[in-house]
Design an enzyme around this catalytic site. Structure first.
Site, PDB file in Angstrom:
ATOM      1  N   HIS A  76       0.838  -1.200   0.000  1.00 26.08           N
ATOM      2  CA  HIS A  76       0.000   0.000   0.000  1.00 26.08           C
ATOM      3  C   HIS A  76       0.870   1.245   0.000  1.00 26.08           C
ATOM      4  O   HIS A  76       1.927   1.293   0.639  1.00 26.08           O
ATOM      5  CB  HIS A  76      -0.979   0.004   1.179  1.00 26.08           C
ATOM      6  N   ASP A  78      -0.209   4.373   0.903  1.00 25.76           N
ATOM      7  CA  ASP A  78      -0.584   5.402   1.880  1.00 25.76           C
ATOM      8  C   ASP A  78       0.115   5.168   3.214  1.00 25.76           C
ATOM      9  O   ASP A  78       0.565   4.051   3.525  1.00 25.76           O
ATOM     10  CB  ASP A  78      -2.099   5.462   2.079  1.00 25.76           C
ATOM     11  N   GLU A 140      -5.077   1.757   2.485  1.00 22.37           N
ATOM     12  CA  GLU A 140      -5.016   0.580   3.359  1.00 22.37           C
ATOM     13  C   GLU A 140      -5.167   0.973   4.814  1.00 22.37           C
ATOM     14  O   GLU A 140      -5.808   0.261   5.601  1.00 22.37           O
ATOM     15  CB  GLU A 140      -3.676  -0.148   3.146  1.00 22.37           C
ATOM     16  N   GLU A 168       4.049  -6.291   4.002  1.00 15.32           N
ATOM     17  CA  GLU A 168       3.963  -5.613   5.295  1.00 15.32           C
ATOM     18  C   GLU A 168       5.166  -6.007   6.160  1.00 15.32           C
ATOM     19  O   GLU A 168       5.766  -7.070   5.968  1.00 15.32           O
ATOM     20  CB  GLU A 168       2.666  -6.000   6.018  1.00 15.32           C
TER      21      GLU A 168
END
Length: 391
Positions: A76, A78, A140, A168
């Site tokens: 992601h 953001d 996200e 992640e």
């Protein structure tokens, strides 16, 4: 600096990515434009899946053919806000110090995106046995909102990948299970009255307090149930009330109260159980007495965000086994935070989570990722490209 003249190393790319303030309430289009410039440079085909007003976009790129069974590197774009945090340096100007890179998003999760982009020169020169895809999403951090239309487009219009790796921060451990998350806002409407006449009013705060106490009972029950798999920490579904507000003055029976709560459920638990039980408690225990005094009394429970858990597969695919080998791991782990991985899994794509950095650094002031973590991720992805290259 543009995509045509930047050094294609992970640290240099990370510095550029950090410089884009992609806090979730802002646009990510400047970052997307930068990344598509790199994709153009190395012959990666791509398409944008924008949001409704065109201020943000998902980016899905492909290199190495149009067939199925490709590998998706997902992240992601953001980041969470920096307001009211005490940073030692500009959060959008990456600083290297003491073997760490500091900046908003270094760990969560632009480090992985930088490492993926750093593979473009190698990917463009390789004879790949299967395609490699980049899936970079928006929003996200506010409920895995942006990735949903991209996954819908992928499932409905594009060849099905063989594996998704969500980057992640896991300290480069390979994760095959995580909890799901749902968050809610509860609005209680009562009836204002002078506090000397409590029998004529409906106290919204006291009703909300009873709901919070009921949630506390459920939380204790979840602790007692535990985690049958023995893999999660904390070892149970968790529940937390995060914010609360309401009332006017101490001598006024409050007409209004609101609070927010979330639960993080084990991946095999019914995700509707907790909210269903709370709704039943409100309907059957609280509202009859409230409406006996004031028929317009009400309790509303609104879902704010949700993301499914990631369930471990019964039998690892050859690609999943290869990722374990390439990451130098003998086992797979489970984590208690949520990611976009469960959404990919819901459409039938095997999904793992593996990326540089620690979740313990995410969302904090002076967020950082160790330089050796970035190097480890870069090496892992380079080995992955070698693994799927012919000759």
């Amino acid at each position: 600096m543009t995509g045509s003249d930047i050094s294609m190393t992970a640290p240099a790319l990370l510095r550029q990515l950090i410089a884009f303030d992609t806090t979730s309430h802002l646009s990510n289009l400047a970052l997307v434009d930068f990344v598509t410039g790199l994709m153009d440079r190395y012959g990666m085909r791509y398409e944008l899946i924008p949001n409704e007003d065109g201020t943000k976009a998902n980016l899905y790129g492909t290199i190495g053919g149009d067939g199925p069974d490709g590998i998706v590197l997902s992240g992601h774009t953001d980041v969470v806000p920096v307001e009211d945090q005490d940073w030692s340096s500009d959060p959008f100007d990456m600083v290297e110090k003491d073997g760490k890179y500091f900046g908003r998003g270094t760990s969560d999760m632009k480090g992985f995106i930088a490492c993926a982009l750093a593979q473009l020169p190698k990917l463009s020169a390789a004879k790949l046995s299967r395609p490699v895809h980049f899936a970079f999403s928006y929003d996200e951090e506010i409920g895995c909102l942006g990735v949903r239309p991209m996954i819908e487009h992928l499932a409905g219009h594009l060849p099905k990948p063989g594996l998704v790796i969500v980057g992640e921060p896991t300290d480069m451990a390979v994760v095959d299970a995580h909890k799901g998350i749902r968050s809610f806002r509860v609005e209680v409407t009562g009836l204002e009255y002078h506090s000397s006449q409590t029998d004529k009013g409906v106290n919204a705060i006291m009703a909300a307090a009873r709901m919070i106490a009921f949630l506390g009972e459920i939380a204790e029950e979840m602790k007692a149930r535990g985690d049958a798999s023995g893999r999660f920490q904390p070892p149970n579904t968790t529940l937390s009330v995060g914010r609360i507000g309401g009332g006017t003055a101490t001598n006024i029976v409050p007409r209004h109260c609101w609070f927010t709560f979330e639960h993080r459920t084990l991946p095999d638990q019914d995700v509707d159980e907790i909210s269903t039980r709370l709704r039943r408690f409100a309907d059957e225990t609280l509202l009859p007495d409230m409406r006996a005094v004031y028929p317009q009394a009400d309790i509303r429970i609104e879902t704010l965000a949700q993301a499914p858990g990631l369930k471990p597969s019964d039998d690892a695919s050859p690609l999943e086994t290869a990722v374990m080998m390439l990451a130098g791991r003998n086992d797979r782990e489970a984590v208690s935070y949520a990611t976009e991985a469960g959404l990919f899994q819901e459409v039938g794509i095997p999904t793992l989570v593996c990326g540089p950095g620690s979740i313990l650094q995410a969302h904090k002031p002076d967020e950082w990722v160790e330089t050796k973590q970035l190097e480890a991720c870069d090496d892992f992805l380079s080995r992955l490209v070698d693994h799927i290259s012919a000759g």
